[in-house]
Design a protein around this motif. Structure first.
Motif, PDB file in Angstrom:
ATOM      1  N   ILE A   1       7.269  90.646  -7.834  1.00 22.67           N
ATOM      2  CA  ILE A   1       8.252  89.577  -7.612  1.00 22.67           C
ATOM      3  C   ILE A   1       8.566  88.856  -8.920  1.00 22.67           C
ATOM      4  O   ILE A   1       9.734  88.661  -9.283  1.00 22.67           O
ATOM      5  N   PHE A   2       7.522  88.477  -9.645  1.00 23.52           N
ATOM      6  CA  PHE A   2       7.739  87.761 -10.904  1.00 23.52           C
ATOM      7  C   PHE A   2       8.332  88.674 -11.977  1.00 23.52           C
ATOM      8  O   PHE A   2       9.110  88.218 -12.826  1.00 23.52           O
ATOM      9  N   ALA A   3       7.985  89.954 -11.953  1.00 19.18           N
ATOM     10  CA  ALA A   3       8.552  90.888 -12.928  1.00 19.18           C
ATOM     11  C   ALA A   3      10.059  91.016 -12.733  1.00 19.18           C
ATOM     12  O   ALA A   3      10.827  91.057 -13.705  1.00 19.18           O
ATOM     13  N   VAL A   4      10.486  91.084 -11.484  1.00 22.27           N
ATOM     14  CA  VAL A   4      11.924  91.149 -11.194  1.00 22.27           C
ATOM     15  C   VAL A   4      12.605  89.852 -11.620  1.00 22.27           C
ATOM     16  O   VAL A   4      13.702  89.864 -12.199  1.00 22.27           O
ATOM     17  N   LEU A   5      11.951  88.722 -11.342  1.00 23.83           N
ATOM     18  CA  LEU A   5      12.510  87.432 -11.757  1.00 23.83           C
ATOM     19  C   LEU A   5      12.630  87.348 -13.277  1.00 23.83           C
ATOM     20  O   LEU A   5      13.616  86.807 -13.803  1.00 23.83           O
ATOM     21  N   LEU A   6      11.646  87.890 -13.981  1.00 26.98           N
ATOM     22  CA  LEU A   6      11.704  87.890 -15.448  1.00 26.98           C
ATOM     23  C   LEU A   6      12.907  88.684 -15.949  1.00 26.98           C
ATOM     24  O   LEU A   6      13.560  88.294 -16.930  1.00 26.98           O
ATOM     25  N   LEU A   7      13.199  89.791 -15.280  1.00 29.43           N
ATOM     26  CA  LEU A   7      14.375  90.578 -15.655  1.00 29.43           C
ATOM     27  C   LEU A   7      15.653  89.777 -15.426  1.00 29.43           C
ATOM     28  O   LEU A   7      16.577  89.803 -16.246  1.00 29.43           O
ATOM     29  N   VAL A   8      15.702  89.064 -14.311  1.00 31.98           N
ATOM     30  CA  VAL A   8      16.881  88.246 -13.997  1.00 31.98           C
ATOM     31  C   VAL A   8      17.033  87.118 -15.008  1.00 31.98           C
ATOM     32  O   VAL A   8      18.129  86.874 -15.535  1.00 31.98           O
ATOM     33  N   TRP A   9      15.934  86.433 -15.295  1.00 30.92           N
ATOM     34  CA  TRP A   9      15.988  85.320 -16.247  1.00 30.92           C
ATOM     35  C   TRP A   9      16.383  85.800 -17.640  1.00 30.92           C
ATOM     36  O   TRP A   9      17.137  85.128 -18.340  1.00 30.92           O
ATOM     37  N   SER A  10      15.883  86.960 -18.030  1.00 34.12           N
ATOM     38  CA  SER A  10      16.226  87.506 -19.348  1.00 34.12           C
ATOM     39  C   SER A  10      17.698  87.886 -19.416  1.00 34.12           C
ATOM     40  O   SER A  10      18.344  87.738 -20.460  1.00 34.12           O
ATOM     41  N   ALA A  11      18.233  88.388 -18.300  1.00 32.37           N
ATOM     42  CA  ALA A  11      19.650  88.763 -18.265  1.00 32.37           C
ATOM     43  C   ALA A  11      20.542  87.527 -18.313  1.00 32.37           C
ATOM     44  O   ALA A  11      21.634  87.555 -18.896  1.00 32.37           O
ATOM     45  N   GLN A  12      20.078  86.435 -17.714  1.00 29.12           N
ATOM     46  CA  GLN A  12      20.868  85.205 -17.686  1.00 29.12           C
ATOM     47  C   GLN A  12      20.792  84.436 -18.998  1.00 29.12           C
ATOM     48  O   GLN A  12      21.731  83.731 -19.365  1.00 29.12           O
ATOM     49  N   ASP A  13      19.660  84.569 -19.690  1.00 32.64           N
ATOM     50  CA  ASP A  13      19.456  83.819 -20.932  1.00 32.64           C
ATOM     51  C   ASP A  13      18.867  84.751 -21.984  1.00 32.64           C
ATOM     52  O   ASP A  13      17.697  85.141 -21.899  1.00 32.64           O
ATOM     53  N   ALA A  14      19.672  85.106 -22.975  1.00 31.02           N
ATOM     54  CA  ALA A  14      19.228  86.044 -24.008  1.00 31.02           C
ATOM     55  C   ALA A  14      18.087  85.479 -24.845  1.00 31.02           C
ATOM     56  O   ALA A  14      17.333  86.235 -25.470  1.00 31.02           O
ATOM     57  N   ASP A  15      17.937  84.167 -24.854  1.00 30.06           N
ATOM     58  CA  ASP A  15      16.889  83.530 -25.658  1.00 30.06           C
ATOM     59  C   ASP A  15      15.610  83.277 -24.856  1.00 30.06           C
ATOM     60  O   ASP A  15      14.660  82.675 -25.373  1.00 30.06           O
ATOM     61  N   PHE A  16      15.588  83.734 -23.611  1.00 32.57           N
ATOM     62  CA  PHE A  16      14.415  83.481 -22.771  1.00 32.57           C
ATOM     63  C   PHE A  16      13.198  84.247 -23.305  1.00 32.57           C
ATOM     64  O   PHE A  16      13.280  85.433 -23.622  1.00 32.57           O
ATOM     65  N   THR A  17      12.080  83.565 -23.411  1.00 32.74           N
ATOM     66  CA  THR A  17      10.828  84.193 -23.831  1.00 32.74           C
ATOM     67  C   THR A  17       9.708  83.719 -22.916  1.00 32.74           C
ATOM     68  O   THR A  17       9.682  82.557 -22.489  1.00 32.74           O
ATOM     69  N   LEU A  18       8.789  84.617 -22.637  1.00 31.09           N
ATOM     70  CA  LEU A  18       7.637  84.287 -21.805  1.00 31.09           C
ATOM     71  C   LEU A  18       6.491  83.854 -22.711  1.00 31.09           C
ATOM     72  O   LEU A  18       6.018  84.632 -23.538  1.00 31.09           O
ATOM     73  N   GLU A  19       6.075  82.628 -22.555  1.00 27.69           N
ATOM     74  CA  GLU A  19       5.024  82.082 -23.407  1.00 27.69           C
ATOM     75  C   GLU A  19       3.649  82.290 -22.762  1.00 27.69           C
ATOM     76  O   GLU A  19       3.521  82.399 -21.543  1.00 27.69           O
ATOM     77  N   ILE A  20       2.625  82.326 -23.613  1.00 32.31           N
ATOM     78  CA  ILE A  20       1.253  82.385 -23.115  1.00 32.31           C
ATOM     79  C   ILE A  20       0.826  80.978 -22.716  1.00 32.31           C
ATOM     80  O   ILE A  20       0.923  80.041 -23.502  1.00 32.31           O
ATOM     81  N   ASP A  21       0.379  80.845 -21.490  1.00 29.06           N
ATOM     82  CA  ASP A  21      -0.049  79.544 -20.990  1.00 29.06           C
ATOM     83  C   ASP A  21      -1.179  79.779 -19.998  1.00 29.06           C
ATOM     84  O   ASP A  21      -1.060  80.614 -19.101  1.00 29.06           O
ATOM     85  N   TYR A  22      -2.269  79.043 -20.171  1.00 28.29           N
ATOM     86  CA  TYR A  22      -3.424  79.242 -19.299  1.00 28.29           C
ATOM     87  C   TYR A  22      -3.510  78.189 -18.192  1.00 28.29           C
ATOM     88  O   TYR A  22      -4.465  78.179 -17.420  1.00 28.29           O
ATOM     89  N   ASN A  23      -2.502  77.325 -18.119  1.00 25.08           N
ATOM     90  CA  ASN A  23      -2.456  76.318 -17.055  1.00 25.08           C
ATOM     91  C   ASN A  23      -1.848  76.959 -15.805  1.00 25.08           C
ATOM     92  O   ASN A  23      -0.657  77.276 -15.783  1.00 25.08           O
ATOM     93  N   PRO A  24      -2.632  77.161 -14.754  1.00 26.16           N
ATOM     94  CA  PRO A  24      -2.130  77.861 -13.568  1.00 26.16           C
ATOM     95  C   PRO A  24      -1.105  77.070 -12.767  1.00 26.16           C
ATOM     96  O   PRO A  24      -0.560  77.590 -11.787  1.00 26.16           O
TER      97      PRO A  24
END
Length: 402
Positions: free
Chosen positions: A206-229
């Motif tokens: 589910i989140f992988a598909v959302l990441l694809l959608v977010w990346s398509a909507q925003d070319a500058d989107f990056t997934l950051e490392i965060d350990y806060n759940p």
């Protein structure tokens, strides 16, 4: 000077990306194709036995299906004398084993890989059929490795072709694949823990598909490392880490270090939908481990050497790369092949090298052939490497690349 923080970050990113960029999509595809094999395996067996003239074509079709299941089913059929040696070669040339899922997963996340994925499968399929018919036409067998133009060797275990076997049905042939030993902690862990693995994988998908959608909507989107759940990046990071950790646990528990599919696991999958889900989890875990290993090898190579991907890619082009990729294909099992295919998805080797490896490799299908017919398994590696080198060099000569 490389710091421990940098090393730790490489490990975390590799684990997260291996799960979210590869595992979740591979899991969906493995389950789909395993289900198709579950409902059609018997039909394929009946069709190929009754259509001798088309056996190399059907064998290539069995091989071209992602994963090793289709190719493995063909091996006991050869041992029983139901298919020709050319059919075995066609199957082994066409199969990309579990490495196919890595390529298809790359195409799902990046449309630039769609063309090379289709091309390498088409090339493997056509070469498999052509070489299979050539092998049969020249009367090439393990006993006559050069066909009618070479010497004849003694064969202590020829394929059976007994009259009383003609009435055997598909079920009896599939029974020959065997069943898994239900004892041991590995069996218990897989059969009790696969549900948890599938839940985490479903969330990851589910989140992988959302990441694809977010990346398509925003070319500058990056997934950051965060350990806060309790943050979005944190949730995604932890899903990736937990998913990969569970996959590694399943991988280690099965003790199949360089191959995942066995005759027993294929036999179980073809008889039970539950076993199909269980072994789909196991097969995906295997792919995850080797993809993560490939990521770590590439990332640590760059981290400690100071090289960039462009620097490494310079060694992945040319005749040497084609030869090396073909020889990697000689190694039984899908593990080393997954590393080779992953190298292509990271633009580290050329398309001719990819095609050479795809044709040369036999996936996990070589192991059951080795058990039943050692001479056939040895000569099969030779008879699949020759077209791999020819095709790889030809693609280079004509400048074919993607």
């Amino acid at each position: 000077m490389v710091t421990m923080a940098e090393v730790f970050e490489v490990i975390v990113v590799s684990m997260r990306d291996a799960f979210l960029a590869v595992t979740v999509f591979v899991a969906a595809m493995i389950f789909l194709f395993s289900w198709l094999q579950y409902i059609t395996a018997g039909k394929f067996v009946d069709i190929i036995r009754s259509n001798t003239r088309w056996q190399p074509v059907i064998g290539a079709l069995m091989g071209i299906t992602p994963g090793c299941g289709g190719a493995i089913v063909m091996m006991p059929m050869y041992a029983r004398g139901y298919v020709t040696y050319g059919t075995v070669i066609a199957t082994l040339i066409a199969t990309l084993g579990d490495a196919a899922f890595v390529l298809i997963g790359a195409a799902v996340t990046d449309s630039a890989f769609i063309a090379p994925v289709l091309a390498v499968h088409f090339i493997s399929f056509i070469i498999g059929i052509s070489w299979g018919y050539l092998v049969d036409g020249m009367k090439i067998t393990p006993r006559n490795p050069l066909g009618k133009y070479g010497p004849t060797f003694e064969n202590n275990n020829p394929p059976r072709n007994l009259p009383e076997n003609k009435n055997e049905d598909a079920k009896e042939i599939l029974d020959d694949l065997g069943r898994e030993d239900e004892s041991g902690w590995g069996y218990f862990l897989l059969h009790q823990g696969y549900t948890v693995w599938w839940i985490v994988t479903a969330l990851g998908l589910i989140f992988a598909v959302l990441l694809l959608v977010w990346s398509a909507q925003d070319a500058d989107f990056t997934l950051e490392i965060d350990y806060n759940p309790f943050t979005l990046n944190g949730i995604i990071t932890w899903i990736g880490l937990i998913g990969t950790s569970l996959s590694v646990i399943l991988y280690v528990s099965q003790k199949n270090w360089i191959s995942d599919d066995t005759e027993a696991s294929i036999g179980d999958k073809l008889y039970s939908m539950r076993e199909t889900m269980i072994h789909s989890a196991s097969e995906t875990a295997f792919v995850t481990f080797w993809v993560m290993s490939a990521y770590l090898i590439f990332e640590f190579s760059m981290l400690f050497s100071g090289m960039t991907e462009a620097d490494i890619a310079r060694y992945g082009d040319g005749f040497t790369a084609v030869i090396l990729a073909s020889f990697i294909g000689l190694i039984p099992g899908c593990g080393p092949q997954i590393i080779a295919i992953t190298a292509y998805t990271k633009d580290l080797i050329s398309f001719p090298a990819l095609a050479a490896n795809a044709i040369s490799q036999d996936g996990d299908a070589l192991f059951p052939l080795l058990v039943r017919h050692r001479a056939a398994s040895i000569w099969a590696t030779v008879h699949t490497t020759i077209p791999a080198l020819i095709v790889g060099f030809s693609l280079m000569a004509f400048g074919v690349t993607f």
